[in-house]
Each structure stands twice: as C-alpha cells, then as structure tokens.
Design a protein around this motif. Structure first.
Motif, PDB file in Angstrom:
ATOM      1  N   SER A 256       0.815  -1.219   0.000  1.00  0.00           N
ATOM      2  CA  SER A 256       0.000   0.000   0.000  1.00  0.00           C
ATOM      3  C   SER A 256       0.844   1.263   0.000  1.00  0.00           C
ATOM      4  O   SER A 256       1.950   1.288   0.554  1.00  0.00           O
ATOM      5  N   ILE A 257       0.282   2.301  -0.605  1.00  0.00           N
ATOM      6  CA  ILE A 257       0.867   3.638  -0.591  1.00  0.00           C
ATOM      7  C   ILE A 257       0.037   4.502   0.349  1.00  0.00           C
ATOM      8  O   ILE A 257      -1.202   4.535   0.259  1.00  0.00           O
ATOM      9  N   VAL A 258       0.697   5.190   1.270  1.00  0.00           N
ATOM     10  CA  VAL A 258       0.026   6.144   2.152  1.00  0.00           C
ATOM     11  C   VAL A 258      -0.155   7.443   1.365  1.00  0.00           C
ATOM     12  O   VAL A 258       0.825   8.082   0.986  1.00  0.00           O
ATOM     13  N   SER A 259      -1.407   7.816   1.111  1.00  0.00           N
ATOM     14  CA  SER A 259      -1.690   8.979   0.272  1.00  0.00           C
ATOM     15  C   SER A 259      -2.551   9.998   1.017  1.00  0.00           C
ATOM     16  O   SER A 259      -3.781   9.904   0.996  1.00  0.00           O
ATOM     17  N   PRO A 260      -1.936  10.980   1.675  1.00  0.00           N
ATOM     18  CA  PRO A 260      -2.725  12.041   2.321  1.00  0.00           C
ATOM     19  C   PRO A 260      -3.531  12.866   1.318  1.00  0.00           C
ATOM     20  O   PRO A 260      -4.491  13.522   1.701  1.00  0.00           O
ATOM     21  N   PHE A 261      -3.146  12.823   0.052  1.00  0.00           N
ATOM     22  CA  PHE A 261      -3.910  13.531  -0.972  1.00  0.00           C
ATOM     23  C   PHE A 261      -5.315  12.936  -1.086  1.00  0.00           C
ATOM     24  O   PHE A 261      -6.311  13.663  -1.072  1.00  0.00           O
ATOM     25  N   LEU A 262      -5.408  11.614  -1.158  1.00  0.00           N
ATOM     26  CA  LEU A 262      -6.709  10.955  -1.252  1.00  0.00           C
ATOM     27  C   LEU A 262      -7.324  10.691   0.117  1.00  0.00           C
ATOM     28  O   LEU A 262      -8.547  10.628   0.246  1.00  0.00           O
ATOM     29  N   GLY A 263      -6.476  10.489   1.116  1.00  0.00           N
ATOM     30  CA  GLY A 263      -6.980  10.195   2.450  1.00  0.00           C
ATOM     31  C   GLY A 263      -7.252   8.729   2.689  1.00  0.00           C
ATOM     32  O   GLY A 263      -7.811   8.349   3.721  1.00  0.00           O
ATOM     33  N   TYR A 264      -6.846   7.872   1.776  1.00  0.00           N
ATOM     34  CA  TYR A 264      -6.966   6.425   1.955  1.00  0.00           C
ATOM     35  C   TYR A 264      -5.831   5.736   1.202  1.00  0.00           C
ATOM     36  O   TYR A 264      -5.227   6.326   0.297  1.00  0.00           O
ATOM     37  N   PRO A 265      -5.515   4.477   1.560  1.00  0.00           N
ATOM     38  CA  PRO A 265      -4.363   3.795   0.940  1.00  0.00           C
ATOM     39  C   PRO A 265      -4.617   3.489  -0.538  1.00  0.00           C
ATOM     40  O   PRO A 265      -5.752   3.256  -0.963  1.00  0.00           O
ATOM     41  N   ILE A 266      -3.532   3.480  -1.304  1.00  0.00           N
ATOM     42  CA  ILE A 266      -3.574   3.098  -2.717  1.00  0.00           C
ATOM     43  C   ILE A 266      -2.763   1.818  -2.881  1.00  0.00           C
ATOM     44  O   ILE A 266      -1.687   1.685  -2.290  1.00  0.00           O
ATOM     45  N   VAL A 267      -3.259   0.901  -3.669  1.00  0.00           N
ATOM     46  CA  VAL A 267      -2.501  -0.314  -3.969  1.00  0.00           C
ATOM     47  C   VAL A 267      -1.267   0.073  -4.791  1.00  0.00           C
ATOM     48  O   VAL A 267      -1.376   0.810  -5.780  1.00  0.00           O
ATOM     49  N   ARG A 268      -0.110  -0.401  -4.386  1.00  0.00           N
ATOM     50  CA  ARG A 268       1.138  -0.020  -5.059  1.00  0.00           C
ATOM     51  C   ARG A 268       1.115  -0.330  -6.553  1.00  0.00           C
ATOM     52  O   ARG A 268       1.694   0.412  -7.351  1.00  0.00           O
ATOM     53  N   SER A 298       7.906   3.499  -5.846  1.00  0.00           N
ATOM     54  CA  SER A 298       7.054   2.784  -4.889  1.00  0.00           C
ATOM     55  C   SER A 298       7.583   1.408  -4.523  1.00  0.00           C
ATOM     56  O   SER A 298       6.864   0.608  -3.922  1.00  0.00           O
ATOM     57  N   ASP A 299       8.833   1.122  -4.861  1.00  0.00           N
ATOM     58  CA  ASP A 299       9.393  -0.204  -4.571  1.00  0.00           C
ATOM     59  C   ASP A 299      10.254  -0.213  -3.312  1.00  0.00           C
ATOM     60  O   ASP A 299      11.163  -1.028  -3.166  1.00  0.00           O
ATOM     61  N   THR A 300       9.981   0.703  -2.390  1.00  0.00           N
ATOM     62  CA  THR A 300      10.718   0.797  -1.135  1.00  0.00           C
ATOM     63  C   THR A 300       9.901   0.150  -0.017  1.00  0.00           C
ATOM     64  O   THR A 300       8.694  -0.056  -0.165  1.00  0.00           O
ATOM     65  N   PRO A 301      10.516  -0.172   1.121  1.00  0.00           N
ATOM     66  CA  PRO A 301       9.778  -0.830   2.202  1.00  0.00           C
ATOM     67  C   PRO A 301       8.555  -0.055   2.682  1.00  0.00           C
ATOM     68  O   PRO A 301       7.563  -0.641   3.093  1.00  0.00           O
ATOM     69  N   MET A 302       8.634   1.277   2.636  1.00  0.00           N
ATOM     70  CA  MET A 302       7.502   2.129   2.979  1.00  0.00           C
ATOM     71  C   MET A 302       7.330   3.152   1.868  1.00  0.00           C
ATOM     72  O   MET A 302       8.323   3.613   1.295  1.00  0.00           O
ATOM     73  N   CYS A 303       6.103   3.515   1.573  1.00  0.00           N
ATOM     74  CA  CYS A 303       5.848   4.526   0.548  1.00  0.00           C
ATOM     75  C   CYS A 303       4.813   5.511   1.065  1.00  0.00           C
ATOM     76  O   CYS A 303       3.629   5.176   1.191  1.00  0.00           O
TER      77      CYS A 303
END
Length: 405
Positions: A256-268, A298-303
C-alpha cells in the motif's frame, strides 16, 4: 517533573504524575517551544534578511518547517527559504556558496557556517549566536513553505491533531526513529495526518483543492482552501494516540501507498503502469507523459506520498532495516496501549525499548553456533576420530599376531 539539567530527548528523567492529559500537559510545557522562544526567531530572520540584502536587495527570508506548523520543540532547528529576485540569479551562480560568504562578514552573529552545495536541496547551515539556534537556509524551491502551510492548517483544524503530532514526534525522537539518516520528521507527520483522515478528524487534501484556482510550485498544484472542518469523532487524545499505533502496527506497508492527498491507501500496483494510475492523479500523468516528473518510486519498504508532489515518496530513504525497526515500535506501542492503564501508558510508551527483531536474534544465534562449532564440522571430526581408532585397533591386532609367531 524534574527537568533541571535533563536532556529533553532522553525520557528517562521524566517524572509524570496525574492522569494522561495532565502528564501530556506537563511534558509539553518542558519540551515545546514557548511563544516567547518562537517570537525570538524574528531576530534571526531579520538578521539573515538584512545581511543577504547587502548582496541581493529585495530578497525575502521565509521560515517553514516545525517552527511554522506549531510542532517545534526545544531541539528543533529553524528552516528558511530565501527568495531571491530573478534578476539577481545569474547562470552558474552557486547561491549557497555566495550566501555563506556573505554571512561570514558578520562573524559576531553567524557562526559554524557550512555550505552543502551539491545536495539534492543545497543548503547553508549556521548557528545564530544571539538566539543560540541552528538554522538551514535553502534557495532552490518554496515547496517546503507550501507544505508547511498545508500541515499548519490541517493540524490546527482540531486541537487533538496538533497534540497527537507532537506526541508522536517526541516518541520517535526518544527511540531514535527520526532525524538525520533516519525516517524524516515530515514523513512521520504525514503518517499522523493520514491516520486522522482515516478516522475522519481531518479532510483529504484532494477535497481542499476542489474548485480552487491552481497555484503551481515546481509544476505541482499547491493551492487549497482553508475552510472550517467539523468532525463527529469524539475520541480522547489517549484513544487517538493508541489508535494511531494500532492502525500502523497492522498496516500493509508492503502493498500500500500512504496517500494524504486521497486520504486512503492506494494499492502499489496502481503506480506500476501509467494506465493504472487513479484518475485523481491526472496532473501526475500529464507531467510524467511530458517528461516533467519522475515516476513515483514505490518499490521501497515504505511509501508515503507527498500531498502536493505526487511523484515524491517521502520515505524513499527508509530502507529495510530502519523500516523494520519503525514497524516494530508501532507494534510495541500498540501492545502497551492494550496492556497499560491510562496513567501508566505515556511513561511506558517513552521508556520501553523494542526487543531486537527476530531475524537479528536468529542471525546472532547462528553466529554463536558457528563460534562453538558448526554441526557438520562436529560430525566430520567425529568420523576422523573413529577412523583413527579403527586404524589403531587394526595395527594392534596385526602386531599381536606377529608376536604370537
């Protein structure tokens, strides 16, 4: 709380009394910058601006970062962006070197000057002696100013938001999770904002940009509407803090990608192909197609995606070992929330260190076994000894037979 002579980033000296809210208020009184201390920075900004204007008339010094957002603690550095009028910007001019040399002329005010000219964001570092404050000056982009404005707005929409951000920041400092060559403070603050969006205390950034004229900085839209936002969430600060750690203790960072723009996670996987990128990121797709931005890494341990610059992974430097440590502390904090009383939780949160990761323990155990003797070596040595004994017995029998003859 006995604070005399104590290092504020070392929580072992804390003596927290009362209920949870009283303990938080006590902690904040000691670690947070006071209003007077923040006001004293005006002297710093004025000194820098007056000095640099001898070379660049009309330049402006604009603070950003924790001092602006309200998250400043007594160990915080001051970050400033220096806007230099375009007619003073000459091709090939190294602004940080020039600025360092200008500030050197006032050695009684600026000390420990150091220019980092070849970084991704070149800066000048110095100590402002009148306020005993460390400061970083950058000249490349005002994006940090715009990010700080957004964070300041979001964290001041609800008092619990700012308090949570400061508590999590101090917790991360106490356990050496954020800072130089560690997880960026900015990325951790985005995790706080994202969680508060998840529990509907804060709005997603995309909602704030609806029907607002674009304001581009480095090709990205940094405009947003500063409107009131009412939340129906009535959790206490303690519940929100415990919920923060519980949420990230089980968050699927791998996929998952943490996206404060959308306010919910995005699938990598959505950012692996441009055609799969969600439609809300049309600006990202246009800039990428035209070669004006790099793909989101987006291929890092955290995104953790920047709320304005959608091609920026704010945790790109958080490698596997550090990511594992951060997540281990998330799990520990969540466990302590479940096992400790409200009066015990804050102290336990700040003082309890996470055990070594299982893989590290296993590696040390394997190393210990190797020192003692690997199993295959023990077996081989046993066989050699058996063969020697058999040979010795055979020679003994032969010699006995010869003796009998």
């Amino acid at each position: 709380m006995d604070s005399e002579g104590g290092d504020i980033l070392d929580p072992t000296w804390l003596r927290l009394e009362g209920d949870f809210d009283e303990q938080v208020a006590c902690l904040f009184r000691y670690v947070r910058l006071s209003r007077e201390e923040v006001e004293s920075f005006r002297c710093l900004f004025r000194d820098v601006e007056d000095t640099l204007r001898t070379q660049w008339p009309g330049c402006e010094v604009i603070p950003f970062g924790s001092v602006v957002t309200g998250m400043g603690i007594k160990t915080s550095d001051v970050d400033c962006y220096v806007h230099i009028p375009v007619w003073f910007r000459m091709a090939g001019d190294n602004l940080v070197i020039t600025a360092r040399n200008i500030l050197r002329r006032r050695a009684n005010i600026f000390a420990q000057l150091f220019a980092i000219a070849h970084a991704k964001v070149p800066i000048v570092k110095f100590l402002h002696t009148p306020t005993r404050t460390n400061c970083d000056l950058s000249f490349k982009s005002p994006s940090g100013v715009r990010n700080s404005k957004l964070i300041c707005y979001l964290l001041h929409l609800d008092r619990r938001a700012l308090d949570l951000a400061i508590l999590v920041k101090y917790w991360s400092k106490a356990h050496n999770l954020t800072g130089t060559n560690l997880m960026p403070n900015y990325a951790l603050t985005l995790l706080v904002i994202f969680y508060l969006q998840h529990i509907e205390i804060l709005p997603p950034v995309c909602d704030l940009q609806n029907l607002v004229p674009y304001d581009y900085v480095d090709n990205w839209n940094t405009a947003f509407e500063e409107r009131e936002h009412r939340s129906n969430n009535e959790w206490s600060l303690l519940q929100i803090l415990g919920g923060f750690f519980s949420y990230y203790s089980s968050f699927d960072f791998e996929n998952s990608i943490v996206s404060p723009f959308l306010g919910y996670p995005i699938v990598r996987e959505c950012f692996k192909k441009l055609s799969d990128v969600p439609e809300e990121f049309d600006l990202y797709k246009d800039l990428y197609k035209n070669g004006m931005c790099q793909p989101l890494k987006s291929d890092t341990p955290m995104c953790v995606q920047d709320p304005f610059d959608h091609s920026r992974n704010c945790t790109v430097g958080v490698f596997f070992k550090l990511s594992r440590k951060v997540r281990l502390y998330f799990k520990l904090a969540a466990s302590l929330y479940e096992s400790k009383s409200s009066e015990e939780y804050l102290k336990a949160l700040l003082l309890t260190a996470a055990p070594a990761a299982p893989s590290v323990v296993a590696a040390k155990a394997n190393l210990h076994n190797k020192v003692r003797k690997p199993q295959h070596k023990q077996t081989f040595n046993h066989l050699k000894k058996a063969v020697r004994n058999n040979i010795h017995a055979l020679y003994t029998q032969i010699n006995k037979k010869r003796g009998k003859r």
